[in-house]
Scaffold this motif. Structure first.
Motif, short mmCIF file in Angstrom:
data_model
loop_
_atom_site.label_atom_id
_atom_site.label_comp_id
_atom_site.label_asym_id
_atom_site.label_seq_id
_atom_site.Cartn_x
_atom_site.Cartn_y
_atom_site.Cartn_z
N ILE A 1 15.36 -5.92 -17.20
CA ILE A 1 16.36 -5.15 -16.46
C ILE A 1 15.75 -4.78 -15.10
CG2 ILE A 1 17.80 -3.08 -16.49
CD1 ILE A 1 17.29 -3.11 -19.62
N PRO A 2 16.14 -5.49 -14.04
CA PRO A 2 15.53 -5.23 -12.73
C PRO A 2 16.01 -3.92 -12.12
CG PRO A 2 17.20 -6.93 -12.55
CD PRO A 2 17.10 -6.58 -14.01
N LYS A 3 15.10 -3.30 -11.38
CA LYS A 3 15.43 -2.06 -10.66
C LYS A 3 15.94 -2.43 -9.27
CE LYS A 3 11.69 0.54 -12.81
NZ LYS A 3 10.44 1.28 -12.55
N LYS A 4 16.84 -1.61 -8.75
CA LYS A 4 17.26 -1.76 -7.37
C LYS A 4 16.12 -1.28 -6.47
CE LYS A 4 22.23 -1.18 -8.07
NZ LYS A 4 23.39 -0.33 -7.82
N GLU A 5 16.14 -1.70 -5.23
CA GLU A 5 15.09 -1.32 -4.29
C GLU A 5 14.90 0.20 -4.21
OE1 GLU A 5 12.75 -3.08 -2.61
OE2 GLU A 5 13.50 -4.77 -3.77
N ALA A 6 15.98 0.95 -4.27
CA ALA A 6 15.92 2.41 -4.15
C ALA A 6 15.14 3.05 -5.30
CB ALA A 6 17.32 3.00 -4.09
N ALA A 7 15.04 2.37 -6.44
CA ALA A 7 14.34 2.93 -7.60
C ALA A 7 12.87 2.58 -7.64
CB ALA A 7 15.00 2.43 -8.87
N LYS A 8 12.45 1.63 -6.83
CA LYS A 8 11.06 1.18 -6.85
C LYS A 8 10.17 2.20 -6.15
CE LYS A 8 12.37 -3.64 -7.03
NZ LYS A 8 12.36 -4.93 -6.36
N PRO A 9 8.97 2.44 -6.70
CA PRO A 9 8.07 3.39 -6.05
C PRO A 9 7.64 2.87 -4.68
CG PRO A 9 7.01 2.32 -7.93
CD PRO A 9 8.42 1.85 -7.89
N LYS A 10 7.55 3.79 -3.77
CA LYS A 10 7.14 3.42 -2.42
C LYS A 10 5.69 3.85 -2.18
CE LYS A 10 11.83 3.71 -0.68
NZ LYS A 10 12.43 3.53 -1.93
N SER A 11 5.02 3.11 -1.32
CA SER A 11 3.65 3.46 -0.97
C SER A 11 3.66 4.75 -0.16
CB SER A 11 3.02 2.36 -0.11
OG SER A 11 3.00 1.16 -0.84
N PRO A 12 2.60 5.53 -0.30
CA PRO A 12 2.53 6.76 0.51
C PRO A 12 2.56 6.41 1.99
CG PRO A 12 0.78 6.70 -1.14
CD PRO A 12 1.45 5.37 -1.17
N LYS A 13 3.22 7.24 2.73
CA LYS A 13 3.31 7.02 4.17
C LYS A 13 2.38 8.01 4.86
CE LYS A 13 6.51 7.21 8.02
NZ LYS A 13 7.87 7.44 8.46
N LEU A 14 1.56 7.49 5.74
CA LEU A 14 0.67 8.34 6.52
C LEU A 14 1.43 8.87 7.72
CD1 LEU A 14 -2.70 6.38 6.47
CD2 LEU A 14 -2.17 8.54 5.33
N ILE A 15 1.31 10.14 7.95
CA ILE A 15 1.97 10.79 9.07
C ILE A 15 0.93 11.02 10.16
CG2 ILE A 15 3.33 12.79 9.82
CD1 ILE A 15 4.70 11.33 7.52
N ASP A 16 1.24 10.53 11.34
CA ASP A 16 0.35 10.75 12.49
C ASP A 16 0.35 12.21 12.90
OD1 ASP A 16 -0.95 8.46 13.10
OD2 ASP A 16 0.46 7.77 14.63
N ILE A 17 -0.80 12.70 13.18
CA ILE A 17 -0.93 14.07 13.70
C ILE A 17 -1.08 13.96 15.20
CG2 ILE A 17 -2.30 16.18 13.64
CD1 ILE A 17 -3.23 15.30 10.84
N LYS A 18 -0.23 14.67 15.93
CA LYS A 18 -0.23 14.58 17.39
C LYS A 18 -0.84 15.82 18.00
CE LYS A 18 3.73 11.66 17.33
NZ LYS A 18 4.98 11.30 17.79
#
Length: 145
Positions: free
Chosen positions: A128-145
Motif C-alpha cells: 500500500i503506497p503512501k502519497k508524497e505528503a505522508a512520506k517523512p521529510k529530511s530535516p531542513k536546516l534554517i540559515d541564521i542571518k
C-alpha cells in the motif's frame, strides 16, 4: 537549567492506520467457520505499508481484495474438499481451509490507485503506497542571518 528531551506525542500514521478500531474488530474481521483467522504481519517503511497474510493451502484465485472508500477488505471463500474415493474413509481431518474476512481502514494519505498484491509460498502480500505528503521529510536546516 533542565534540558528536556522532545518526544513526539502524536500517534504515527501507522498507529492510526491499524490500531484505530479495535472495538469493531470482531464485526469487521471474522471467520465464517468460527475458527482462527489467518495470522498477519503489518510493516511500514517511508514509502509503503505492507500487509502479509499467512494463508497456506490457498490459491491466489481464492482471495478477494476490495477497496470500498477507505475500507480495505481481504477475504477468501475456500471450500474443503472432503471427497473420498471408493474404499476410503476419513479417520482424522486437521486441514482447516476456511473462509475469512479481514478489514482495515486506510488513512487518507495512501495512494489507493497503486495498491498491489501477490500470493507466493502461502503468503498473501499487499503493498500500500503512501502519497508524497505522508512520506517523512529530511530535516531542513534554517540559515541564521
Amino acid at each position: 537549567m533542565t534540558i528536556v528531551r522532545y518526544q513526539n506525542q502524536w500517534p504515527s500514521l501507522f498507529d492510526r492506520f491499524f490500531n484505530n478500531d479495535f472495538e469493531s474488530w470482531n464485526r469487521d474481521n471474522f471467520s465464517k467457520t468460527n475458527t482462527t483467522l489467518p495470522s498477519l504481519n503489518i510493516k511500514e517503511n517511508k514509502d509503503f505499508f505492507f500487509v502479509e497474510v499467512a494463508a497456506p493451502g490457498f490459491e491466489k484465485s481464492d482471495f478477494k481484495i476490495e477497496l470500498n472508500n477507505d475500507l480495505l477488505t481481504v477475504s477468501s471463500e475456500k471450500k474443503l474438499n472432503n471427497e473420498v474415493k471408493d474404499g476410503e474413509r476419513i479417520t482424522k481431518q486437521e486441514f482447516s481451509y476456511q473462509s475469512f474476512s479481514r478489514s482495515f481502514t486506510l488513512p487518507e494519505l495512501v495512494d489507493e490507485e497503486k495498491i498491489s498484491a501477490k500470493y507466493e509460498n502461502g503468503i498473501l502480500s499487499i503493498s500500500i503506497p503512501k502519497k508524497e505528503a505522508a512520506k517523512p521529510k529530511s530535516p531542513k536546516l534554517i540559515d541564521i542571518k
